[in-house]
Design a protein around this motif. Sequence first.
Motif, mmCIF file in Angstrom:
data_model
loop_
_atom_site.group_PDB
_atom_site.id
_atom_site.type_symbol
_atom_site.label_atom_id
_atom_site.label_comp_id
_atom_site.label_asym_id
_atom_site.label_seq_id
_atom_site.Cartn_x
_atom_site.Cartn_y
_atom_site.Cartn_z
ATOM 1 N N GLN A 15 0.783 -1.229 0.000
ATOM 2 C CA GLN A 15 0.000 0.000 0.000
ATOM 3 C C GLN A 15 0.822 1.290 0.000
ATOM 4 O OE1 GLN A 15 -3.500 0.101 -0.293
ATOM 5 N NE2 GLN A 15 -2.917 -1.961 -0.916
ATOM 6 N N ALA A 16 2.122 1.202 0.190
ATOM 7 C CA ALA A 16 2.941 2.412 0.295
ATOM 8 C C ALA A 16 2.895 3.238 -0.990
ATOM 9 C CB ALA A 16 4.381 2.061 0.658
ATOM 10 N N ARG A 17 3.001 2.608 -2.137
ATOM 11 C CA ARG A 17 2.982 3.352 -3.398
ATOM 12 C C ARG A 17 1.632 4.033 -3.608
ATOM 13 N NH1 ARG A 17 5.466 4.196 -8.125
ATOM 14 N NH2 ARG A 17 7.150 2.758 -7.652
ATOM 15 N N ALA A 18 0.546 3.321 -3.384
ATOM 16 C CA ALA A 18 -0.785 3.919 -3.577
ATOM 17 C C ALA A 18 -0.963 5.135 -2.672
ATOM 18 C CB ALA A 18 -1.875 2.883 -3.315
ATOM 19 N N ALA A 19 -0.515 5.033 -1.430
ATOM 20 C CA ALA A 19 -0.628 6.163 -0.504
ATOM 21 C C ALA A 19 0.223 7.336 -0.997
ATOM 22 C CB ALA A 19 -0.206 5.743 0.903
ATOM 23 N N ALA A 20 1.468 7.074 -1.370
ATOM 24 C CA ALA A 20 2.348 8.143 -1.839
ATOM 25 C C ALA A 20 1.782 8.807 -3.091
ATOM 26 C CB ALA A 20 3.745 7.596 -2.105
ATOM 27 N N GLU A 21 1.274 8.029 -4.018
ATOM 28 C CA GLU A 21 0.679 8.596 -5.236
ATOM 29 C C GLU A 21 -0.518 9.477 -4.895
ATOM 30 O OE1 GLU A 21 -0.051 5.095 -7.597
ATOM 31 O OE2 GLU A 21 1.973 5.150 -8.463
ATOM 32 N N PHE A 22 -1.338 9.031 -3.949
ATOM 33 C CA PHE A 22 -2.484 9.836 -3.540
ATOM 34 C C PHE A 22 -2.027 11.143 -2.895
ATOM 35 C CE2 PHE A 22 -5.555 11.054 -0.214
ATOM 36 C CZ PHE A 22 -6.616 11.409 -1.041
ATOM 37 N N TYR A 23 -1.068 11.073 -1.987
ATOM 38 C CA TYR A 23 -0.597 12.273 -1.303
ATOM 39 C C TYR A 23 -0.038 13.291 -2.301
ATOM 40 C CZ TYR A 23 -0.792 9.192 2.809
ATOM 41 O OH TYR A 23 -1.181 8.319 3.788
ATOM 42 N N VAL A 24 0.735 12.806 -3.257
ATOM 43 C CA VAL A 24 1.306 13.689 -4.274
ATOM 44 C C VAL A 24 0.199 14.321 -5.123
ATOM 45 C CG1 VAL A 24 2.739 13.697 -6.363
ATOM 46 C CG2 VAL A 24 3.552 12.567 -4.282
ATOM 47 N N SER A 25 -0.905 13.599 -5.322
ATOM 48 C CA SER A 25 -2.008 14.116 -6.137
ATOM 49 C C SER A 25 -2.791 15.229 -5.441
ATOM 50 C CB SER A 25 -2.969 12.976 -6.514
ATOM 51 O OG SER A 25 -3.851 12.664 -5.435
ATOM 52 N N LEU A 26 -2.561 15.467 -4.152
ATOM 53 C CA LEU A 26 -3.298 16.496 -3.421
ATOM 54 C C LEU A 26 -2.964 17.908 -3.887
ATOM 55 C CD1 LEU A 26 -3.173 15.034 0.197
ATOM 56 C CD2 LEU A 26 -5.132 15.086 -1.366
ATOM 57 N N GLY A 27 -1.923 18.060 -4.672
ATOM 58 C CA GLY A 27 -1.606 19.362 -5.230
ATOM 59 C C GLY A 27 -0.823 20.279 -4.310
ATOM 60 N N GLY A 49 12.288 -8.946 -4.414
ATOM 61 C CA GLY A 49 11.849 -8.408 -5.696
ATOM 62 C C GLY A 49 10.540 -7.639 -5.651
ATOM 63 N N GLU A 50 9.770 -7.752 -4.563
ATOM 64 C CA GLU A 50 8.544 -6.974 -4.422
ATOM 65 C C GLU A 50 8.894 -5.588 -3.867
ATOM 66 O OE1 GLU A 50 5.280 -10.504 -3.523
ATOM 67 O OE2 GLU A 50 5.988 -9.278 -1.853
ATOM 68 N N GLU A 51 8.109 -4.601 -4.267
ATOM 69 C CA GLU A 51 8.363 -3.246 -3.791
ATOM 70 C C GLU A 51 8.198 -3.179 -2.275
ATOM 71 O OE1 GLU A 51 7.478 0.543 -6.122
ATOM 72 O OE2 GLU A 51 5.764 0.352 -4.745
ATOM 73 N N LEU A 52 9.207 -2.638 -1.617
ATOM 74 C CA LEU A 52 9.204 -2.551 -0.157
ATOM 75 C C LEU A 52 9.035 -1.113 0.332
ATOM 76 C CD1 LEU A 52 9.586 -3.979 2.593
ATOM 77 C CD2 LEU A 52 12.058 -3.665 2.292
ATOM 78 N N VAL A 53 9.774 -0.175 -0.265
ATOM 79 C CA VAL A 53 9.703 1.214 0.170
ATOM 80 C C VAL A 53 9.509 2.152 -1.014
ATOM 81 C CG1 VAL A 53 11.080 0.861 2.261
ATOM 82 C CG2 VAL A 53 12.206 1.547 0.145
ATOM 83 N N VAL A 54 8.824 3.251 -0.729
ATOM 84 C CA VAL A 54 8.633 4.326 -1.693
ATOM 85 C C VAL A 54 9.021 5.619 -1.003
ATOM 86 C CG1 VAL A 54 6.953 5.574 -3.106
ATOM 87 C CG2 VAL A 54 6.742 3.103 -2.830
ATOM 88 N N GLU A 55 9.936 6.360 -1.611
ATOM 89 C CA GLU A 55 10.310 7.660 -1.070
ATOM 90 C C GLU A 55 9.542 8.725 -1.847
ATOM 91 O OE1 GLU A 55 14.670 7.824 0.281
ATOM 92 O OE2 GLU A 55 14.621 6.341 -1.340
ATOM 93 N N PHE A 56 9.013 9.705 -1.106
ATOM 94 C CA PHE A 56 8.238 10.755 -1.739
ATOM 95 C C PHE A 56 8.441 12.063 -0.992
ATOM 96 C CE2 PHE A 56 5.578 8.473 1.259
ATOM 97 C CZ PHE A 56 4.813 9.435 1.912
ATOM 98 N N THR A 57 8.094 13.156 -1.658
ATOM 99 C CA THR A 57 8.234 14.487 -1.096
ATOM 100 C C THR A 57 6.866 15.144 -1.082
ATOM 101 O OG1 THR A 57 10.488 14.675 -1.944
ATOM 102 C CG2 THR A 57 9.369 16.735 -1.384
ATOM 103 N N LEU A 58 6.498 15.718 0.056
ATOM 104 C CA LEU A 58 5.259 16.488 0.202
ATOM 105 C C LEU A 58 5.623 17.876 0.700
ATOM 106 C CD1 LEU A 58 2.821 13.981 1.940
ATOM 107 C CD2 LEU A 58 2.948 14.584 -0.478
ATOM 108 N N ALA A 59 5.238 18.882 -0.062
ATOM 109 C CA ALA A 59 5.512 20.273 0.308
ATOM 110 C C ALA A 59 6.976 20.466 0.705
ATOM 111 C CB ALA A 59 4.564 20.734 1.406
ATOM 112 N N GLY A 60 7.861 19.830 -0.059
ATOM 113 C CA GLY A 60 9.287 19.989 0.170
ATOM 114 C C GLY A 60 9.884 19.131 1.263
ATOM 115 N N ARG A 61 9.088 18.277 1.913
ATOM 116 C CA ARG A 61 9.587 17.419 2.993
ATOM 117 C C ARG A 61 9.627 15.968 2.530
ATOM 118 N NH1 ARG A 61 9.966 20.208 7.865
ATOM 119 N NH2 ARG A 61 8.800 22.148 7.814
ATOM 120 N N SER A 62 10.698 15.288 2.894
ATOM 121 C CA SER A 62 10.885 13.897 2.491
ATOM 122 C C SER A 62 10.167 12.937 3.433
ATOM 123 C CB SER A 62 12.378 13.548 2.498
ATOM 124 O OG SER A 62 13.066 14.343 1.580
#
Length: 162
Positions: A15-27, A49-62
Amino acid sequence: MRDKITPCIWYDKGQARAAAEFYVSLGLPDSRLDTASDSPSDNPSTRAGEELVVEFTLAGRSFMGLSGGPQFPQTEAVSFQIYTDDQAETDRLWDAITGHGGAESQCGWCKDRWGVSWQITPRRLMAFYAESPARAKAAFEAMMTMKKIDIAALEAAADAAG
């Protein structure tokens, strides 16, 4: 370059990727998906081989999202707080989070569909604390009756108090 400290948010498996994609979509400004890493070997929540972590930035914060499994669910003990500039931004973010499988709570708090708590907080609400004690108290008491914060109702309560 990674920040010296990066909050890691635990999600159920996959679920990490889906959450990160949603957060980034908030604009929010300066928000993006950065990198994803697969597990190098089998572990209790992920096969090699399965995705374990997703790094993302929200409002300039990692941030890092970890697809860890169901054993550590989210609580209100940690939340994202977003300061909004007006009612339109408050409404947009509130509706995006609660309208996509999330849930309303009290006093500007809501949860997204992964159980992560958010505080959608108009800057105007916080500004009342710098005003007279009577106006601050009236605005605070009005806020305590709300789910999504209504800035006009806060102003009306504060104005009635003087």
